[in-house]
Motif scaffolding. Structure first.
Motif, PDB file in Angstrom:
ATOM      1  N   LYS A   1     -49.146 -18.699  56.227  1.00 35.10           N
ATOM      2  CA  LYS A   1     -47.823 -18.900  55.628  1.00 35.10           C
ATOM      3  C   LYS A   1     -47.909 -19.145  54.129  1.00 35.10           C
ATOM      4  O   LYS A   1     -46.935 -18.927  53.392  1.00 35.10           O
ATOM      5  N   LYS A   2     -49.067 -19.588  53.627  1.00 32.89           N
ATOM      6  CA  LYS A   2     -49.197 -19.847  52.194  1.00 32.89           C
ATOM      7  C   LYS A   2     -49.103 -18.563  51.367  1.00 32.89           C
ATOM      8  O   LYS A   2     -48.806 -18.620  50.165  1.00 32.89           O
ATOM      9  N   LEU A   3     -49.359 -17.417  51.991  1.00 31.65           N
ATOM     10  CA  LEU A   3     -49.210 -16.157  51.270  1.00 31.65           C
ATOM     11  C   LEU A   3     -47.768 -15.940  50.832  1.00 31.65           C
ATOM     12  O   LEU A   3     -47.502 -15.172  49.899  1.00 31.65           O
ATOM     13  N   HIS A   4     -46.821 -16.586  51.512  1.00 28.99           N
ATOM     14  CA  HIS A   4     -45.417 -16.438  51.131  1.00 28.99           C
ATOM     15  C   HIS A   4     -45.140 -17.037  49.756  1.00 28.99           C
ATOM     16  O   HIS A   4     -44.095 -16.757  49.162  1.00 28.99           O
ATOM     17  N   ARG A   5     -46.058 -17.863  49.259  1.00 27.26           N
ATOM     18  CA  ARG A   5     -45.866 -18.451  47.937  1.00 27.26           C
ATOM     19  C   ARG A   5     -46.117 -17.450  46.815  1.00 27.26           C
ATOM     20  O   ARG A   5     -45.734 -17.695  45.669  1.00 27.26           O
ATOM     21  N   VAL A   6     -46.770 -16.346  47.136  1.00 21.56           N
ATOM     22  CA  VAL A   6     -47.070 -15.331  46.122  1.00 21.56           C
ATOM     23  C   VAL A   6     -45.778 -14.601  45.761  1.00 21.56           C
ATOM     24  O   VAL A   6     -45.094 -14.053  46.637  1.00 21.56           O
ATOM     25  N   TYR A   7     -45.445 -14.573  44.488  1.00 20.37           N
ATOM     26  CA  TYR A   7     -44.182 -13.987  44.029  1.00 20.37           C
ATOM     27  C   TYR A   7     -44.246 -12.466  44.125  1.00 20.37           C
ATOM     28  O   TYR A   7     -45.107 -11.821  43.525  1.00 20.37           O
ATOM     29  N   ARG A   8     -43.327 -11.888  44.856  1.00 21.94           N
ATOM     30  CA  ARG A   8     -43.265 -10.433  45.073  1.00 21.94           C
ATOM     31  C   ARG A   8     -41.953 -10.109  45.766  1.00 21.94           C
ATOM     32  O   ARG A   8     -41.311 -10.992  46.344  1.00 21.94           O
ATOM     33  N   PRO A   9     -41.537  -8.844  45.774  1.00 21.04           N
ATOM     34  CA  PRO A   9     -40.246  -8.474  46.358  1.00 21.04           C
ATOM     35  C   PRO A   9     -40.313  -8.091  47.832  1.00 21.04           C
ATOM     36  O   PRO A   9     -39.345  -7.539  48.362  1.00 21.04           O
ATOM     37  N   THR A  10     -41.415  -8.345  48.494  1.00 21.54           N
ATOM     38  CA  THR A  10     -41.547  -7.960  49.887  1.00 21.54           C
ATOM     39  C   THR A  10     -42.308  -9.044  50.641  1.00 21.54           C
ATOM     40  O   THR A  10     -42.755 -10.020  50.061  1.00 21.54           O
ATOM     41  N   LYS A  11     -42.467  -8.844  51.932  1.00 21.29           N
ATOM     42  CA  LYS A  11     -43.192  -9.785  52.778  1.00 21.29           C
ATOM     43  C   LYS A  11     -44.465  -9.127  53.302  1.00 21.29           C
ATOM     44  O   LYS A  11     -44.696  -7.929  53.123  1.00 21.29           O
ATOM     45  N   ASP A  12     -45.277  -9.913  53.974  1.00 21.13           N
ATOM     46  CA  ASP A  12     -46.460  -9.356  54.625  1.00 21.13           C
ATOM     47  C   ASP A  12     -46.029  -8.459  55.781  1.00 21.13           C
ATOM     48  O   ASP A  12     -44.924  -8.597  56.331  1.00 21.13           O
ATOM     49  N   GLN A  13     -46.935  -7.558  56.184  1.00 19.97           N
ATOM     50  CA  GLN A  13     -46.577  -6.609  57.248  1.00 19.97           C
ATOM     51  C   GLN A  13     -46.192  -7.305  58.552  1.00 19.97           C
ATOM     52  O   GLN A  13     -45.286  -6.851  59.253  1.00 19.97           O
ATOM     53  N   ILE A  14     -46.859  -8.408  58.863  1.00 18.03           N
ATOM     54  CA  ILE A  14     -46.528  -9.098  60.108  1.00 18.03           C
ATOM     55  C   ILE A  14     -45.090  -9.601  60.070  1.00 18.03           C
ATOM     56  O   ILE A  14     -44.373  -9.579  61.080  1.00 18.03           O
ATOM     57  N   ASP A  15     -44.621 -10.027  58.893  1.00 18.48           N
ATOM     58  CA  ASP A  15     -43.243 -10.478  58.745  1.00 18.48           C
ATOM     59  C   ASP A  15     -42.282  -9.292  58.754  1.00 18.48           C
ATOM     60  O   ASP A  15     -41.163  -9.392  59.269  1.00 18.48           O
ATOM     61  N   GLN A  16     -42.715  -8.174  58.180  1.00 18.42           N
ATOM     62  CA  GLN A  16     -41.872  -6.971  58.203  1.00 18.42           C
ATOM     63  C   GLN A  16     -41.645  -6.510  59.641  1.00 18.42           C
ATOM     64  O   GLN A  16     -40.529  -6.115  60.009  1.00 18.42           O
ATOM     65  N   PHE A  17     -42.694  -6.550  60.457  1.00 21.03           N
ATOM     66  CA  PHE A  17     -42.540  -6.166  61.865  1.00 21.03           C
ATOM     67  C   PHE A  17     -41.551  -7.091  62.581  1.00 21.03           C
ATOM     68  O   PHE A  17     -40.704  -6.637  63.353  1.00 21.03           O
ATOM     69  N   GLN A  18     -41.668  -8.383  62.326  1.00 19.98           N
ATOM     70  CA  GLN A  18     -40.777  -9.326  62.997  1.00 19.98           C
ATOM     71  C   GLN A  18     -39.336  -9.154  62.525  1.00 19.98           C
ATOM     72  O   GLN A  18     -38.388  -9.315  63.307  1.00 19.98           O
ATOM     73  N   ALA A  19     -39.159  -8.800  61.238  1.00 20.85           N
ATOM     74  CA  ALA A  19     -37.811  -8.540  60.734  1.00 20.85           C
ATOM     75  C   ALA A  19     -37.195  -7.313  61.403  1.00 20.85           C
ATOM     76  O   ALA A  19     -35.970  -7.184  61.470  1.00 20.85           O
ATOM     77  N   MET A  20     -38.058  -6.412  61.922  1.00 21.61           N
ATOM     78  CA  MET A  20     -37.573  -5.238  62.653  1.00 21.61           C
ATOM     79  C   MET A  20     -37.244  -5.565  64.107  1.00 21.61           C
ATOM     80  O   MET A  20     -36.801  -4.689  64.850  1.00 21.61           O
ATOM     81  N   GLY A  21     -37.514  -6.802  64.520  1.00 22.77           N
ATOM     82  CA  GLY A  21     -37.156  -7.224  65.866  1.00 22.77           C
ATOM     83  C   GLY A  21     -38.311  -7.366  66.825  1.00 22.77           C
ATOM     84  O   GLY A  21     -38.097  -7.677  68.005  1.00 22.77           O
ATOM     85  N   LEU A  22     -39.554  -7.149  66.358  1.00 14.60           N
ATOM     86  CA  LEU A  22     -40.699  -7.286  67.254  1.00 14.60           C
ATOM     87  C   LEU A  22     -41.051  -8.760  67.417  1.00 14.60           C
ATOM     88  O   LEU A  22     -41.143  -9.490  66.425  1.00 14.60           O
ATOM     89  N   PRO A  23     -41.276  -9.230  68.636  1.00 10.75           N
ATOM     90  CA  PRO A  23     -41.772 -10.599  68.815  1.00 10.75           C
ATOM     91  C   PRO A  23     -43.167 -10.716  68.224  1.00 10.75           C
ATOM     92  O   PRO A  23     -43.930  -9.749  68.189  1.00 10.75           O
ATOM     93  N   TYR A  24     -43.526 -11.924  67.782  1.00 10.14           N
ATOM     94  CA  TYR A  24     -44.790 -12.090  67.078  1.00 10.14           C
ATOM     95  C   TYR A  24     -45.998 -11.537  67.835  1.00 10.14           C
ATOM     96  O   TYR A  24     -46.804 -10.800  67.246  1.00 10.14           O
ATOM     97  N   PRO A  25     -46.213 -11.839  69.126  1.00  4.13           N
ATOM     98  CA  PRO A  25     -47.434 -11.334  69.773  1.00  4.13           C
ATOM     99  C   PRO A  25     -47.539  -9.808  69.740  1.00  4.13           C
ATOM    100  O   PRO A  25     -48.617  -9.263  69.506  1.00  4.13           O
ATOM    101  N   LEU A  26     -46.413  -9.103  69.955  1.00  5.49           N
ATOM    102  CA  LEU A  26     -46.450  -7.644  69.916  1.00  5.49           C
ATOM    103  C   LEU A  26     -46.662  -7.150  68.491  1.00  5.49           C
ATOM    104  O   LEU A  26     -47.414  -6.186  68.253  1.00  5.49           O
ATOM    105  N   ALA A  27     -46.002  -7.802  67.523  1.00  3.16           N
ATOM    106  CA  ALA A  27     -46.194  -7.424  66.126  1.00  3.16           C
ATOM    107  C   ALA A  27     -47.656  -7.600  65.718  1.00  3.16           C
ATOM    108  O   ALA A  27     -48.230  -6.749  65.030  1.00  3.16           O
ATOM    109  N   GLU A  28     -48.268  -8.691  66.155  1.00  4.37           N
ATOM    110  CA  GLU A  28     -49.670  -8.953  65.829  1.00  4.37           C
ATOM    111  C   GLU A  28     -50.580  -7.896  66.451  1.00  4.37           C
ATOM    112  O   GLU A  28     -51.490  -7.366  65.793  1.00  4.37           O
ATOM    113  N   ALA A  29     -50.336  -7.561  67.704  1.00  2.07           N
ATOM    114  CA  ALA A  29     -51.160  -6.551  68.378  1.00  2.07           C
ATOM    115  C   ALA A  29     -51.014  -5.192  67.701  1.00  2.07           C
ATOM    116  O   ALA A  29     -51.996  -4.455  67.526  1.00  2.07           O
ATOM    117  N   PHE A  30     -49.786  -4.843  67.310  1.00  5.11           N
ATOM    118  CA  PHE A  30     -49.536  -3.551  66.659  1.00  5.11           C
ATOM    119  C   PHE A  30     -50.212  -3.507  65.290  1.00  5.11           C
ATOM    120  O   PHE A  30     -50.850  -2.516  64.925  1.00  5.11           O
TER     121      PHE A  30
END
Length: 654
Positions: free
Chosen positions: A453-482
């Motif tokens: 979660k500390k990576l979220h402190r890095v200033y940028r206009p996007t999120k990490d891929q795992i967060d992008q997957f979850q924003a698309m509606g994937l539950p965390y375990p499936l997003a992590e596996a993908f």
């Protein structure tokens, strides 16, 4: 895989899968990739094809012709007009610099937003990486308003060059028309009939753009390489200058373009004479979405059914016959076959069509980083310069007006290929034309689950891929596996066996960490990656650490440099975000090539050459890959302007 539905890895229960030991996961993921590739839905590939052939080729044709006083409905007036290809090249460089050509979209690790590039590089405060720290005024890793000014100055100047009408007032154009008339019997009618109306690109905005780009490149290698300067800067600076200073400059420019194309292909072909390239072929073919049957994909591996995922004899053949010999030898035929010798123009035509097919094949595989526009540009320009302006019609390498010109065209690239192969730590693999060879600098991140979660402190206009997957509606375990499918892809390449060996030997809680493919992770940090490992070495990790403030042991990186030419070893670094480089060493390339992707026999032999005095502080134990913090808590901790991700509940007992 369906048209709209991706094929998620068939892991059964994703929650159970992501908590399995790393080597067990790698075994499954590498086999999964071997049969199915990344698993992207086919509408993603259709989107790329629409962007390539619709927006880039058709839209680009309309833009270029209408701004050059040409009729887009009369191909004979522009398909062999030099201004068309000058503008096409400049437009392609501009699109790459914006971030909507290469390294764009889901296949490059951008799931939302689809573009990195301009969203990062127009924003003061994002990360920049200067190539040479000893130059005054370039220190630091924070993008300033001045950097944004240089970036937009470059974009604006390139845009003016594309949108401005072509020049018709140069003496070299009149000389070109006379030259065409003298060789009319050997040239296509489209050249002879329309040469009087040919034009050239405006060079003043290009000169301004080059000044902006060079100044920007001294402060930020990210944008300099994202603009594919190693491919486009030489033609813009050198080839486009011939018509300004040489009476026979248009002819010289066309021949120089031929030499440039051949140099790029031959350099790339040379780079593939190594042990790393054969392992590139199987995962590339496995990721080809439309026309490669699954039994052919499996045939790329030595014994897929019995878990031997080293390259098969077929993969070795594809790598080193069509992949190396053809790419090295065919362009030389295109350049040097003149007159009636060796079949004359017929032989050149066959060779040119073969290289066009080569480019189209690469497009069809949708390689990671998806350099589709670049390949289409090379395919189109090869057809025009070699078939539209044949060697036999006075446009051969031997027809340049000055004997020094061919040597001048190749000098920079030849130097970069040779020096970059001998000292890959000093030259980007893009500049040394090693982008497909498999001998890459790269890395793997191992992050404590409570600390990601500390990576979220890095200033940028996007999120990490795992967060992008979850924003698309994937539950965390499936997003992590993908997301871990990218580890399956990387494990099939030679460097991964060494990187995972370093982590397995030095990180006792590796099975419980969140393992990230560094190329994908870097995309979310700087808005671009093209396989360039020097974008995510200790310099980027230090820049991340300035904002993220990891504790020792929380964020560990295994990173490796490319193998110097036929050296036999690769030098690695173990990096801790809080401590810096904590171990250096090397492994034998032979050991890595011979091992399976998941290291069933354990880590390959490593030769440790140095260790940090505080190396023991890395012994930081994670108890679960899930961690204990929710993603909503992570965003609160980050204090960034990113929208909160959906909370991820932690099941009881985990």
């Amino acid at each position: 895989m369906g048209y709209k539905t991706p094929r998620f890895p068939a892991v059964g229960d994703p929650l159970e899968f992501i908590q399995k030991p790393l080597q067990e996961r790698l075994r499954f993921l590498s086999k999964e990739w071997g049969e199915w590739g990344f698993g992207a839905a086919h509408n993603i590939h259709v989107l790329y094809l629409m962007k390539l052939f619709g927006a880039y080729l058709i839209g680009g044709t309309l833009l270029i012709t209408l701004t050059s006083g040409l009729n887009p409905l009369e191909p004979s007036t522009y398909l062999l007009n030099p201004v068309f290809y000058q503008k096409l090249l400049v437009m392609t460089m501009l699109l790459d610099a914006i971030g909507v050509a290469g390294s764009w979209g889901p296949l490059a690790g951008k799931f939302g937003p689809l573009t990195g590039g301009i969203l990062f590089w127009s924003r003061p405060g994002t990360i920049r990486l200067a190539p040479y720290k000893w130059i005054p005024g370039v220190k630091g890793t924070e993008r300033k308003i001045f950097d944004v000014f240089l970036y937009w100055g470059f974009l604006f100047s390139m845009g003016i060059a594309v949108l401005s009408p072509g020049r018709t007032d140069l003496e070299s154009l009149a000389s070109f028309q006379a030259y065409v008339a003298a060789h009319a019997t050997s040239l296509p009618a489209w050249v002879v009939d329309n040469a009087a109306d040919f034009s050239l690109i405006q060079t003043t905005p290009l000169i301004v753009a080059v000044v902006f780009l060079l100044a920007l490149g001294l402060r930020d290698k990210i944008i300099f390489l994202a603009a594919r300067s190693e491919q486009y800067l030489l033609p813009v600076v050198f080839c486009f200058a011939f018509p300004l200073f040489s009476p026979n400059g248009v002819v010289d420019m066309i021949i120089a373009f031929k030499i440039f194309l051949v140099t790029i292909w031959v350099g790339a072909g040379f780079s593939k004479w190594n042990r790393h390239f054969s392992p590139v072929i199987p995962p590339m073919m496995s990721n080809t979405p439309f026309y490669v049957p699954r039994f052919v994909k499996k045939a790329m591996y030595k014994d897929y059914a019995n878990d031997d995922l080293r390259p098969s004899h077929l993969a070795h053949f594809i790598a080193h016959v069509p992949g190396t010999i053809v790419e090295f030898a065919t362009p030389l035929v295109m350049l040097f076959v003149v007159g009636n010798a060796f079949g004359g123009h017929t032989t050149v035509t066959i060779a040119t069509l073969l290289m066009i097919a080569f480019c189209l094949f690469i497009i069809s595989t949708f390689p990671i980083a998806v350099p589709l526009e670049w390949n289409l540009l090379f395919a189109v320009t090869a057809a025009v310069w070699f078939l539209g302006y044949p060697n036999v019609a006075g446009f051969s390498v031997f027809d340049m007006s000055q004997a020094w010109m061919p040597w001048a065209v190749i000098a920079i690239h030849v130097f970069l290929v040779i020096f970059g192969s001998l000292r890959p730590d000093k030259v980007s693999f893009l500049a040394s034309l090693r982008q497909y060879e498999g001998n890459w600098a790269t890395g793997t991140w191992a992050i404590h689950p409570d600390a990601e979660k500390k990576l979220h402190r890095v200033y940028r206009p996007t999120k990490d891929q795992i967060d992008q997957f979850q924003a698309m509606g994937l539950p965390y375990p499936l997003a992590e596996a993908f997301l871990q499918m990218t580890l399956g892809w990387r494990s099939l390449h030679s460097q991964a066996r060494g990187l995972f060996s370093v982590l397995l030997k030095n990180v006792p809680d590796i099975d419980h960490r969140r393992i990230r493919e560094a190329e994908f992770g870097t995309n979310a940090m700087i808005g671009f990656n093209f396989g360039e490992g020097h974008f995510h070495d200790e310099e980027l990790i230090a820049a991340i650490q300035e904002q993220a403030q990891f504790e020792p042991g929380e964020f560990i990186v295994a990173w490796v440099e490319s193998e110097p030419l036929w050296h036999g070893y690769q030098e690695y670094k173990l990096i801790d975000a809080a401590l810096g480089v904590v171990e250096t060493g090397r492994w034998k390339v032979k050991d890595a090539i011979q091992e399976q992707p998941w290291l069933p026999g354990g880590p390959i032999p490593l030769e440790v050459r140095w260790r940090h005095p505080e190396f023991h502080r890395l012994q930081f134990t994670a108890t679960s890959i899930l961690g204990s913090a929710t993603e909503s808590e992570a965003d609160a901790d980050a204090g960034s302007d990113a929208a909160p991700a959906a909370a991820v509940p932690v099941p009881a007992g985990v």
